[in-house]
Scaffold this motif. Structure first.
Motif, PDB file in Angstrom:
ATOM      1  N   LEU A  85       0.852  -1.180   0.000  1.00 27.97           N
ATOM      2  CA  LEU A  85       0.000   0.000   0.000  1.00 27.97           C
ATOM      3  C   LEU A  85       0.890   1.232   0.000  1.00 27.97           C
ATOM      4  N   GLU A  86       0.782   2.021  -1.060  1.00 24.29           N
ATOM      5  CA  GLU A  86       1.553   3.265  -1.172  1.00 24.29           C
ATOM      6  C   GLU A  86       0.601   4.429  -0.910  1.00 24.29           C
ATOM      7  N   VAL A  87       0.935   5.242   0.063  1.00 26.28           N
ATOM      8  CA  VAL A  87       0.075   6.360   0.447  1.00 26.28           C
ATOM      9  C   VAL A  87       0.832   7.670   0.287  1.00 26.28           C
ATOM     10  N   VAL A  88       0.230   8.620  -0.402  1.00 26.27           N
ATOM     11  CA  VAL A  88       0.828   9.943  -0.535  1.00 26.27           C
ATOM     12  C   VAL A  88       0.738  10.639   0.816  1.00 26.27           C
ATOM     13  N   ARG A  89       1.882  11.037   1.362  1.00 21.41           N
ATOM     14  CA  ARG A  89       1.925  11.648   2.678  1.00 21.41           C
ATOM     15  C   ARG A  89       2.185  13.147   2.556  1.00 21.41           C
ATOM     16  N   SER A  90       1.610  13.909   3.472  1.00 24.80           N
ATOM     17  CA  SER A  90       1.769  15.358   3.448  1.00 24.80           C
ATOM     18  C   SER A  90       2.959  15.827   4.269  1.00 24.80           C
ATOM     19  N   GLU A  91       3.441  14.991   5.163  1.00 27.69           N
ATOM     20  CA  GLU A  91       4.535  15.379   6.051  1.00 27.69           C
ATOM     21  C   GLU A  91       5.812  14.646   5.642  1.00 27.69           C
ATOM     22  N   PRO A  92       6.842  15.367   5.271  1.00 28.61           N
ATOM     23  CA  PRO A  92       8.095  14.716   4.865  1.00 28.61           C
ATOM     24  C   PRO A  92       8.644  13.820   5.974  1.00 28.61           C
ATOM     25  N   GLY A  93       9.218  12.714   5.539  1.00 25.72           N
ATOM     26  CA  GLY A  93       9.827  11.808   6.494  1.00 25.72           C
ATOM     27  C   GLY A  93       8.926  10.691   6.964  1.00 25.72           C
ATOM     28  N   ARG A  94       7.634  10.800   6.734  1.00 24.22           N
ATOM     29  CA  ARG A  94       6.718   9.736   7.133  1.00 24.22           C
ATOM     30  C   ARG A  94       6.809   8.576   6.137  1.00 24.22           C
ATOM     31  N   PRO A  95       6.658   7.348   6.613  1.00 28.24           N
ATOM     32  CA  PRO A  95       6.692   6.206   5.677  1.00 28.24           C
ATOM     33  C   PRO A  95       5.539   6.283   4.691  1.00 28.24           C
ATOM     34  N   ASN A 122      -5.056   4.319  -7.366  1.00 27.99           N
ATOM     35  CA  ASN A 122      -4.381   3.954  -8.616  1.00 27.99           C
ATOM     36  C   ASN A 122      -4.781   4.879  -9.765  1.00 27.99           C
ATOM     37  N   GLY A 123      -4.826   6.175  -9.457  1.00 24.09           N
ATOM     38  CA  GLY A 123      -5.051   7.195 -10.470  1.00 24.09           C
ATOM     39  C   GLY A 123      -6.492   7.536 -10.770  1.00 24.09           C
ATOM     40  N   LEU A 180      -8.877  -4.547  -8.362  1.00 27.93           N
ATOM     41  CA  LEU A 180      -7.825  -3.660  -8.860  1.00 27.93           C
ATOM     42  C   LEU A 180      -6.799  -4.381  -9.729  1.00 27.93           C
ATOM     43  N   GLY A 181      -6.716  -5.714  -9.597  1.00 31.20           N
ATOM     44  CA  GLY A 181      -5.837  -6.496 -10.452  1.00 31.20           C
ATOM     45  C   GLY A 181      -4.356  -6.260 -10.235  1.00 31.20           C
ATOM     46  N   THR A 182      -3.970  -5.871  -9.032  1.00 27.17           N
ATOM     47  CA  THR A 182      -2.567  -5.604  -8.746  1.00 27.17           C
ATOM     48  C   THR A 182      -2.297  -5.800  -7.265  1.00 27.17           C
ATOM     49  N   ASP A 183      -1.032  -6.062  -6.953  1.00 25.01           N
ATOM     50  CA  ASP A 183      -0.667  -6.181  -5.541  1.00 25.01           C
ATOM     51  C   ASP A 183       0.016  -4.914  -5.035  1.00 25.01           C
ATOM     52  N   ARG A 184      -0.080  -3.846  -5.826  1.00 20.22           N
ATOM     53  CA  ARG A 184       0.444  -2.544  -5.404  1.00 20.22           C
ATOM     54  C   ARG A 184      -0.673  -1.507  -5.568  1.00 20.22           C
ATOM     55  N   VAL A 185      -1.084  -0.932  -4.472  1.00 22.30           N
ATOM     56  CA  VAL A 185      -2.210  -0.001  -4.464  1.00 22.30           C
ATOM     57  C   VAL A 185      -1.734   1.360  -3.991  1.00 22.30           C
ATOM     58  N   ARG A 186      -1.945   2.354  -4.826  1.00 22.47           N
ATOM     59  CA  ARG A 186      -1.521   3.719  -4.486  1.00 22.47           C
ATOM     60  C   ARG A 186      -2.741   4.556  -4.143  1.00 22.47           C
ATOM     61  N   VAL A 187      -2.726   5.185  -2.974  1.00 21.33           N
ATOM     62  CA  VAL A 187      -3.829   6.025  -2.522  1.00 21.33           C
ATOM     63  C   VAL A 187      -3.320   7.459  -2.393  1.00 21.33           C
ATOM     64  N   ALA A 188      -4.020   8.385  -3.061  1.00 21.12           N
ATOM     65  CA  ALA A 188      -3.642   9.796  -3.053  1.00 21.12           C
ATOM     66  C   ALA A 188      -4.871  10.632  -2.697  1.00 21.12           C
ATOM     67  N   PRO A 189      -4.667  11.875  -2.266  1.00 18.97           N
ATOM     68  CA  PRO A 189      -5.817  12.735  -1.956  1.00 18.97           C
ATOM     69  C   PRO A 189      -6.527  13.186  -3.221  1.00 18.97           C
ATOM     70  N   LEU A 190      -7.779  13.609  -3.068  1.00 20.37           N
ATOM     71  CA  LEU A 190      -8.513  14.176  -4.196  1.00 20.37           C
ATOM     72  C   LEU A 190      -7.756  15.363  -4.761  1.00 20.37           C
ATOM     73  N   ARG A 191      -7.877  15.544  -6.055  1.00 24.99           N
ATOM     74  CA  ARG A 191      -7.213  16.647  -6.734  1.00 24.99           C
ATOM     75  C   ARG A 191      -8.049  17.919  -6.622  1.00 24.99           C
ATOM     76  N   ALA A 192      -7.401  19.044  -6.833  1.00 21.69           N
ATOM     77  CA  ALA A 192      -8.056  20.360  -6.864  1.00 21.69           C
ATOM     78  C   ALA A 192      -8.560  20.819  -5.505  1.00 21.69           C
ATOM     79  N   LEU A 193      -8.167  20.133  -4.434  1.00 21.04           N
ATOM     80  CA  LEU A 193      -8.591  20.499  -3.089  1.00 21.04           C
ATOM     81  C   LEU A 193      -7.364  20.570  -2.176  1.00 21.04           C
ATOM     82  N   PRO A 194      -7.346  21.509  -1.228  1.00 22.90           N
ATOM     83  CA  PRO A 194      -6.202  21.599  -0.310  1.00 22.90           C
ATOM     84  C   PRO A 194      -6.097  20.345   0.557  1.00 22.90           C
ATOM     85  N   VAL A 195      -4.890  19.891   0.777  1.00 19.60           N
ATOM     86  CA  VAL A 195      -4.670  18.712   1.612  1.00 19.60           C
ATOM     87  C   VAL A 195      -4.505  19.138   3.065  1.00 19.60           C
TER      88      VAL A 195
END
Length: 237
Positions: free
Chosen positions: A10-20, A68-69, A82-97
Motif C-alpha cells: 500500500l503506497e500512500v501519498v503523505r503530506s509530512e516529509p519523512g513519514r513512511p 491507482n489514479g 484492482l488487479g494488482t498487488d500494489r495499491v496507491r492512494v492519493a488525496p482528491l485533486r483540486a482540493l487543499p490537503v
C-alpha cells in the motif's frame, strides 16, 4: 470479482516529509476494501496516517480518494477488483490537503453555494407536501440525475477545477439542472444564469471524467449536455 492477492504494498501519498509511504498489508479476502487496508496501517503500523471515513457503506462520500489514479470511495473499492498487488492512494485533486489523503472540502462546498444550489420553495407557507406525479417528464429527468453523495470525486476528476479559479464543477451544475426542472423551486429557470458563463457549463468540454468516477453512477456528462441544450434553446421540457 477477481481474486485478491494475500498481501499488497500500500503506497500512500503523505503530506509530512519523512513519514513512511509504503506499507506491507495483509488482505483477508477479495472483498477486502481499500479502506480496510488504510485502517490496518493506522491501527498496526502508523497511527499518524490521516484519512477520512464515516459510514463505511458508500452513503456519506467522506472516504473519497484517488486509488491507482482514479477517484473512488475507499470503503467501496474492493482490492480484488484492482488487479494488482500494489495499491496507491492519493488525496482528491483540486482540493487543499489537510493531512495525507484527507482534504479540505470547503472549495467544493463553496461551489455549491456560488451556484445557489439549494431549493428556494415557491410556496414556503404550504402545509402539505407538494409532489411531482409519476410519469411527469421533469420528474423523470430529475430522478435520473439524483443521488449525489457530495463526495467531491467528480470535482477532483474534472479537467477544469484545478486550473480555472471559480469553476463550479459537475456536482454544483448538476444540482442547478435538477432545481431548474423542479416546479417547486421559486428561482426556476432563472438559476440557469449561474451556469451560463465561463465558470459554468459553457467551459465544459464533455470529456466525461466526472461520470466515469461518480460512485453512484449519476450521468453527469449527459446532465451537462442537457444544461447546454436548455441554454441554447431557452426552453425546459
Amino acid at each position: 470479482m477477481s481474486s485478491a492477492p494475500s498481501r499488497i504494498t500500500l503506497e500512500v501519498v503523505r503530506s509530512e516529509p519523512g513519514r513512511p509511504t509504503t506499507f506491507d498489508v495483509p488482505v483477508p479476502g477479495p472483498a477486502s476494501r481499500v479502506l480496510d487496508a488504510l485502517l490496518y496501517v493506522r491501527e498496526n503500523l502508523d497511527s499518524s496516517l490521516g484519512f477520512r471515513y464515516s459510514c463505511r457503506a458508500g452513503m456519506c462520500g467522506s472516504c473519497a480518494v484517488v486509488v491507482n489514479g482514479k477517484e473512488a470511495l475507499a470503503c467501496q473499492t474492493a482490492i480484488g477488483t484492482l488487479g494488482t498487488d500494489r495499491v496507491r492512494v492519493a488525496p482528491l485533486r483540486a482540493l487543499p490537503v489537510l493531512r495525507d489523503v484527507m482534504c479540505d472540502m470547503q472549495p467544493f462546498f463553496d461551489s455549491l453555494k456560488r451556484a445557489d444550489a439549494a431549493l428556494r420553495p415557491a410556496d414556503p407557507d404550504r402545509k402539505t407536501l407538494r409532489t411531482m406525479p409519476p410519469g411527469d417528464a421533469r420528474r423523470a429527468l430529475i430522478e435520473g440525475q439524483n443521488g449525489c453523495l457530495t463526495c467531491g470525486a467528480c470535482y477532483s476528476a474534472c479537467e477544469w477545477t484545478a486550473t480555472r479559479p471559480g469553476y463550479l464543477g459537475p456536482a454544483a451544475m448538476n444540482r442547478v439542472l435538477m432545481l431548474a426542472l423542479d416546479e417547486r423551486d421559486a428561482v426556476g429557470r432563472a438559476r440557469l444564469a449561474t451556469v451560463a458563463q465561463e465558470t459554468g457549463v459553457l467551459r465544459c468540454h464533455g470529456l466525461g471524467n466526472c461520470s466515469a468516477v461518480c460512485p453512484v453512477d449519476i450521468p453527469l456528462r449527459e446532465g451537462m449536455q442537457k444544461l447546454k441544450g436548455f441554454l441554447a434553446t431557452e426552453e425546459l421540457p
